[in-house]
Design a protein around this motif. Structure first.
Motif, PDB file in Angstrom:
ATOM      1  N   VAL A 285     -59.101   1.972 -33.638  1.00  0.00           N
ATOM      2  CA  VAL A 285     -59.284   1.852 -35.130  1.00  0.00           C
ATOM      3  C   VAL A 285     -59.670   2.937 -35.806  1.00  0.00           C
ATOM      4  N   THR A 286     -58.987   3.825 -36.710  1.00  0.00           N
ATOM      5  CA  THR A 286     -59.477   5.118 -37.447  1.00  0.00           C
ATOM      6  C   THR A 286     -59.630   4.804 -38.695  1.00  0.00           C
ATOM      7  N   VAL A 287     -60.588   5.241 -39.243  1.00  0.00           N
ATOM      8  CA  VAL A 287     -60.980   4.723 -40.827  1.00  0.00           C
ATOM      9  C   VAL A 287     -61.393   6.110 -41.283  1.00  0.00           C
ATOM     10  N   TYR A 288     -60.679   6.491 -42.392  1.00  0.00           N
ATOM     11  CA  TYR A 288     -60.684   7.557 -43.267  1.00  0.00           C
ATOM     12  C   TYR A 288     -61.496   7.158 -44.632  1.00  0.00           C
TER      13      TYR A 288
ATOM     14  N   VAL B  88     -67.542   2.833 -44.529  1.00  0.00           N
ATOM     15  CA  VAL B  88     -67.352   1.385 -44.343  1.00  0.00           C
ATOM     16  C   VAL B  88     -68.784   0.815 -44.769  1.00  0.00           C
ATOM     17  N   THR B  89     -68.771  -0.317 -45.102  1.00  0.00           N
ATOM     18  CA  THR B  89     -70.035  -1.048 -45.745  1.00  0.00           C
ATOM     19  C   THR B  89     -69.864  -2.424 -45.294  1.00  0.00           C
ATOM     20  N   ILE B  90     -71.031  -2.858 -44.658  1.00  0.00           N
ATOM     21  CA  ILE B  90     -71.074  -4.144 -44.079  1.00  0.00           C
ATOM     22  C   ILE B  90     -72.112  -5.126 -44.642  1.00  0.00           C
ATOM     23  N   ASN B  91     -71.864  -6.057 -45.436  1.00  0.00           N
ATOM     24  CA  ASN B  91     -72.762  -6.755 -46.494  1.00  0.00           C
ATOM     25  C   ASN B  91     -73.043  -8.130 -45.908  1.00  0.00           C
TER      26      ASN B  91
ATOM     27  N   ALA C 183     -74.627  -8.821 -38.778  1.00  0.00           N
ATOM     28  CA  ALA C 183     -74.898  -7.851 -37.746  1.00  0.00           C
ATOM     29  C   ALA C 183     -73.640  -7.061 -37.387  1.00  0.00           C
ATOM     30  N   LEU C 184     -73.798  -5.846 -36.981  1.00  0.00           N
ATOM     31  CA  LEU C 184     -72.886  -5.001 -36.483  1.00  0.00           C
ATOM     32  C   LEU C 184     -72.924  -4.915 -34.866  1.00  0.00           C
TER      33      LEU C 184
END
Length: 223
Positions: free
Chosen positions: A120-123, A126-129, A138-139
C-alpha cells in the motif's frame, strides 16, 4: 386491419415474418414468448435506446469485448459482491477533484496465504481517529520486518513509549544530542556504561564535584 392479427405455424414447420428496411412503429406493448430471443445482428452498428421509464433486467448481463459501460450522475447501488478482474485498476476521481471513499466494514489489502501479500502506497497524510463509542482505537503493526520513519516522530501529552518487558530488544540513538527531561532509572542488575570516554566526557554543572576515580557525579551536583 381493424382487429387482431395472428401468424401461425403451418404443417411444414415454423413460419417467419420479415419487414423491409424502412422504419417500423409499434404503438402498443410488445411481448416476446417464453424461450424466444430478441436479438440484433452482432456485427451490426445499430443502437438500442429506451425511454425514461425504469428498466428491469431479470437475467444476467454480460458486456462483451472491449466495450464500455457508463452510468448517469445519479447514485449507483451494488447489492451483490463485486470483483474487479485481474490486472485492472480501480480509480476514484481525478487529482484535486475526487470524492471521498468511505468503508464501514473490515478492509483487507492482500491475503495471509503464500504469495497473497500486497503493498500500500500513500501520497498524503494519514489520520487514525477514535470514534464516538469511547473506546480508544489502535494501530497495530504485526509484521516483523524493518519499519522506517523518515520524518520526526511526536508523541502527544501523557503518551508513553514502551518496549516489551522482559524482551531482548535494544534501543540505540544516533550521534545527535539526547535530552532526558525526567528521572532515569536503570533497573538492577543492568548497568549504565560510558565507553572509553574518561573523566573529561562526564561533566556536572559543578565540575569540581566530579569523582575522577569512579567517573560519576555525586548526588547534590547541580546540572
Amino acid at each position: 386491419v381493424y382487429g387482431d392479427v395472428d401468424f401461425l405455424d403451418g404443417a411444414d414447420g415454423a413460419q417467419t415474418f420479415a419487414t423491409g428496411t424502412g422504419a417500423i412503429t409499434l404503438n402498443g406493448d410488445v411481448g416476446v414468448a417464453s424461450g424466444m430471443d430478441f436479438a440484433m445482428v452482432s456485427t451490426g452498428t445499430g443502437t438500442f435506446s429506451t425511454a425514461a421509464g425504469a428498466i428491469t433486467l431479470n437475467g444476467d448481463v454480460t458486456q462483451s469485448g472491449t466495450k464500455t459501460f457508463a452510468t448517469g450522475a445519479g447514485a449507483v447501488t451494488l447489492n451483490g459482491a463485486s470483483t474487479v478482474a485481474d490486472y485492472k485498476p480501480f480509480s476514484v476521481g481525478s487529482p484535486g477533484a475526487a470524492g471521498a471513499a468511505q468503508f464501514f466494514g473490515t478492509t483487507l489489502m492482500g491475503g495471509s496465504s503464500t504469495g497473497a501479500s500486497s503493498t500500500v502506497t500513500v501520497y498524503g497524510s494519514v489520520t487514525i481517529n477514535d470514534d464516538a463509542n469511547g473506546n480508544a482505537k489502535a494501530l497495530t503493526v504485526a509484521a516483523k520486518g524493518q519499519h522506517g520513519f523518515y520524518g520526526n516522530v511526536y508523541l502527544g501529552e501523557g503518551i508513553n513509549f514502551e518496549m516489551h518487558s522482559p524482551g531482548g530488544g535494544t534501543f540505540k540513538t544516533a550521534t545527535g544530542a539526547v535530552s532526558l527531561r525526567g528521572d532515569t532509572t536503570v533497573s538492577s542488575p543492568h548497568t549504565l556504561t560510558i565507553a572509553a570516554q574518561g573523566a573529561a566526557f562526564l561533566s556536572c554543572a559543578a565540575s569540581p564535584l566530579h569523582d575522577s576515580t569512579f567517573n560519576y557525579c555525586p548526588a547534590g551536583a547541580t546540572r
